[in-house]
Write a protein that holds these residues in place. Structure first.
Motif, PDB file in Angstrom:
ATOM      1  N   PHE A  83       1.064  -6.407   2.981  1.00 33.22           N
ATOM      2  CA  PHE A  83       0.954  -5.145   2.871  1.00 33.22           C
ATOM      3  C   PHE A  83       1.203  -4.342   4.275  1.00 33.22           C
ATOM      4  CE2 PHE A  83      -1.329  -5.410  -1.439  1.00 33.22           C
ATOM      5  CZ  PHE A  83      -0.097  -5.840  -2.104  1.00 33.22           C
ATOM      6  N   VAL A  84       0.301  -4.795   5.352  1.00 35.23           N
ATOM      7  CA  VAL A  84       0.177  -4.463   6.639  1.00 35.23           C
ATOM      8  C   VAL A  84       1.752  -4.406   7.063  1.00 35.23           C
ATOM      9  CG1 VAL A  84      -0.400  -4.267   8.974  1.00 35.23           C
ATOM     10  CG2 VAL A  84      -2.136  -4.362   7.035  1.00 35.23           C
ATOM     11  N   TYR A  85       2.438  -5.652   6.881  1.00 33.13           N
ATOM     12  CA  TYR A  85       3.724  -5.726   7.673  1.00 33.13           C
ATOM     13  C   TYR A  85       4.503  -4.775   6.827  1.00 33.13           C
ATOM     14  CZ  TYR A  85       7.933  -8.579   8.087  1.00 33.13           C
ATOM     15  OH  TYR A  85       9.256  -8.946   8.176  1.00 33.13           O
ATOM     16  N   ALA A 135       7.549 -10.249   1.043  1.00 37.43           N
ATOM     17  CA  ALA A 135       6.179 -10.917   1.308  1.00 37.43           C
ATOM     18  C   ALA A 135       5.071  -9.928   0.771  1.00 37.43           C
ATOM     19  CB  ALA A 135       5.811 -10.531   3.010  1.00 37.43           C
ATOM     20  N   ALA A 136       5.333  -8.750   0.434  1.00 40.98           N
ATOM     21  CA  ALA A 136       4.449  -7.772  -0.252  1.00 40.98           C
ATOM     22  C   ALA A 136       4.549  -8.191  -1.799  1.00 40.98           C
ATOM     23  CB  ALA A 136       4.713  -6.349   0.120  1.00 40.98           C
ATOM     24  N   GLY A 137       5.665  -8.525  -2.220  1.00 41.43           N
ATOM     25  CA  GLY A 137       6.216  -8.738  -3.570  1.00 41.43           C
ATOM     26  C   GLY A 137       5.301 -10.047  -4.101  1.00 41.43           C
ATOM     27  N   GLY A 143      -1.767 -10.885  -7.099  1.00 38.05           N
ATOM     28  CA  GLY A 143      -2.635 -10.104  -7.650  1.00 38.05           C
ATOM     29  C   GLY A 143      -2.161  -9.753  -9.205  1.00 38.05           C
ATOM     30  N   TYR A 144      -1.195  -9.717  -9.498  1.00 39.04           N
ATOM     31  CA  TYR A 144      -0.921  -9.402 -11.221  1.00 39.04           C
ATOM     32  C   TYR A 144      -1.187 -10.669 -11.912  1.00 39.04           C
ATOM     33  CZ  TYR A 144       1.904  -7.940 -15.090  1.00 39.04           C
ATOM     34  OH  TYR A 144       2.219  -7.662 -16.460  1.00 39.04           O
ATOM     35  N   LEU A 170       7.280  -0.865  -3.545  1.00 40.40           N
ATOM     36  CA  LEU A 170       8.366  -2.081  -3.294  1.00 40.40           C
ATOM     37  C   LEU A 170       9.651  -1.655  -3.707  1.00 40.40           C
ATOM     38  CD1 LEU A 170       5.873  -5.244  -4.716  1.00 40.40           C
ATOM     39  CD2 LEU A 170       6.848  -4.618  -2.327  1.00 40.40           C
ATOM     40  N   GLY A 171       9.740  -1.162  -4.947  1.00 39.05           N
ATOM     41  CA  GLY A 171      11.082  -0.492  -5.499  1.00 39.05           C
ATOM     42  C   GLY A 171      11.672   0.263  -4.484  1.00 39.05           C
ATOM     43  N   LEU A 172      11.063   1.225  -4.022  1.00 42.11           N
ATOM     44  CA  LEU A 172      11.481   2.264  -3.028  1.00 42.11           C
ATOM     45  C   LEU A 172      12.111   1.686  -1.969  1.00 42.11           C
ATOM     46  CD1 LEU A 172       9.172   5.137  -3.535  1.00 42.11           C
ATOM     47  CD2 LEU A 172      11.196   5.173  -4.289  1.00 42.11           C
ATOM     48  N   SER A 173      11.212   0.483  -1.247  1.00 41.69           N
ATOM     49  CA  SER A 173      11.455  -0.134  -0.275  1.00 41.69           C
ATOM     50  C   SER A 173      13.000  -0.793  -0.387  1.00 41.69           C
ATOM     51  CB  SER A 173      10.630  -0.925   0.569  1.00 41.69           C
ATOM     52  OG  SER A 173      10.941  -1.700   1.583  1.00 41.69           O
ATOM     53  N   PHE A 174      13.032  -1.637  -1.513  1.00 37.76           N
ATOM     54  CA  PHE A 174      14.069  -2.396  -2.075  1.00 37.76           C
ATOM     55  C   PHE A 174      15.491  -1.524  -1.998  1.00 37.76           C
ATOM     56  CE2 PHE A 174      17.456  -3.796  -5.069  1.00 37.76           C
ATOM     57  CZ  PHE A 174      17.399  -5.125  -4.652  1.00 37.76           C
ATOM     58  N   PHE A 175      15.443  -0.382  -2.591  1.00 32.28           N
ATOM     59  CA  PHE A 175      16.571   0.491  -2.347  1.00 32.28           C
ATOM     60  C   PHE A 175      16.755   1.152  -1.132  1.00 32.28           C
ATOM     61  CE2 PHE A 175      15.601   0.478  -7.172  1.00 32.28           C
ATOM     62  CZ  PHE A 175      16.835   0.042  -7.455  1.00 32.28           C
ATOM     63  N   GLY A 176      15.687   1.273  -0.240  1.00 32.44           N
ATOM     64  CA  GLY A 176      15.976   1.722   1.025  1.00 32.44           C
ATOM     65  C   GLY A 176      16.823   0.879   1.885  1.00 32.44           C
TER      66      GLY A 176
END
Length: 195
Positions: A83-85, A135-137, A143-144, A170-176
Motif C-alpha cells: 500500500f505504501v508502494y 501489488a496492492a491488489g 485481506g478479502y 485500485l480502480g482509479l489507479s488502473f484507469f489512470g
C-alpha cells in the motif's frame, strides 16, 4: 507536407521530394484531456488510500483458558508495504502528469527530443502504476479472502470501509494507468503516420 527541392551536383540537377513532418505547432486536445484525466485519477487514488484508516474493537483470545479481551485495532495503509508502494507510485504519476501537461503545452514548437522523452516517461508511468496496482491488489485480495495455508484470516469482514476504499483506489489507479497507456498508443500512431 511535401516539399520539392532541386539539387545540383557536378553540373547535374536532380529533383527530389522530401517529406517534412510537423510534430508540434498545434496541441492535440485529446492528449491534453488524457493528461488531465491521468492527473485527476492518480491524485484521487493516492489521496483516497493515503487517508484510509479504520479502527474497530476486536475480541482477542490470547490463551484458550483465559476469557477474550476486547482491544481496539486500526487498519492503516502504512502498515503494508504494498500500500505504501501504491500511494507513492500514484503520487509520482500524479506529479509527472502535472509536469508533462505543462511540458506538452510549452512544447508548441514541436521539440522532437522532448516529445520522445515525454512518451518514454508515459510508458514508465504505465509500468509503475500497473505494478503498484498489482501489488496492492494482491494484498487486498489476501485481506478479502485470507490464506489458510499461512494462517492469515480475512480482515475485510471486520474492516469493510477500509477495504472498500482500497478497492476504489485500485480502480482509479488502473484507469489512470490506462490513460497513460492511451497516450503511448497515440504517440506510436503519430510516429507511424509520419513514416
Amino acid at each position: 507536407m511535401e516539399v520539392e527541392s532541386k539539387t545540383s551536383f557536378g553540373g547535374m540537377e536532380s529533383k527530389s521530394k522530401e517529406v517534412k513532418v510537423v510534430t508540434g505547432g498545434k496541441l492535440r486536445p485529446f492528449d491534453l484531456v488524457l493528461r488531465v484525466v491521468a492527473l485527476a485519477l492518480t491524485l484521487v487514488a493516492a489521496v483516497l488510500l493515503g487517508l484510509d484508516k479504520q479502527t474497530k474493537v476486536v475480541s482477542l483470545q490470547i490463551l484458550p483458558t483465559l476469557p477474550p479481551m476486547d482491544a481496539p485495532v486500526t487498519a492503516k495503509w502504512r502498515y503494508l508495504s504494498a500500500f505504501v508502494y501504491f500511494v507513492v507510485s500514484n503520487a509520482i504519476a500524479c506529479s509527472y502528469a502535472a509536469l508533462s501537461l505543462l511540458l506538452s503545452v510549452g512544447n508548441s514548437k514541436g521539440n522532437k527530443g522532448l516529445g520522445l522523452a515525454i512518451t518514454v516517461m508515459d510508458l514508465v508511468m504505465v509500468a509503475l502504476l500497473y505494478s503498484s496496482t498489482g501489488a496492492a491488489g494482491a494484498i487486498g485480495l489476501m485481506g478479502y479472502e485470507g490464506n489458510s495455508r499461512v494462517r492469515w484470516g480475512k480482515v475485510c469482514n471486520v474492516f469493510g470501509k477500509f477495504c472498500n476504499q482500497v478497492a476504489v483506489a485500485l480502480g482509479l489507479s488502473f484507469f489512470g494507468g490506462l490513460a497513460f497507456f492511451l497516450l503511448v498508443v497515440m504517440a506510436a500512431f503519430a510516429v507511424n503516420k509520419r513514416h
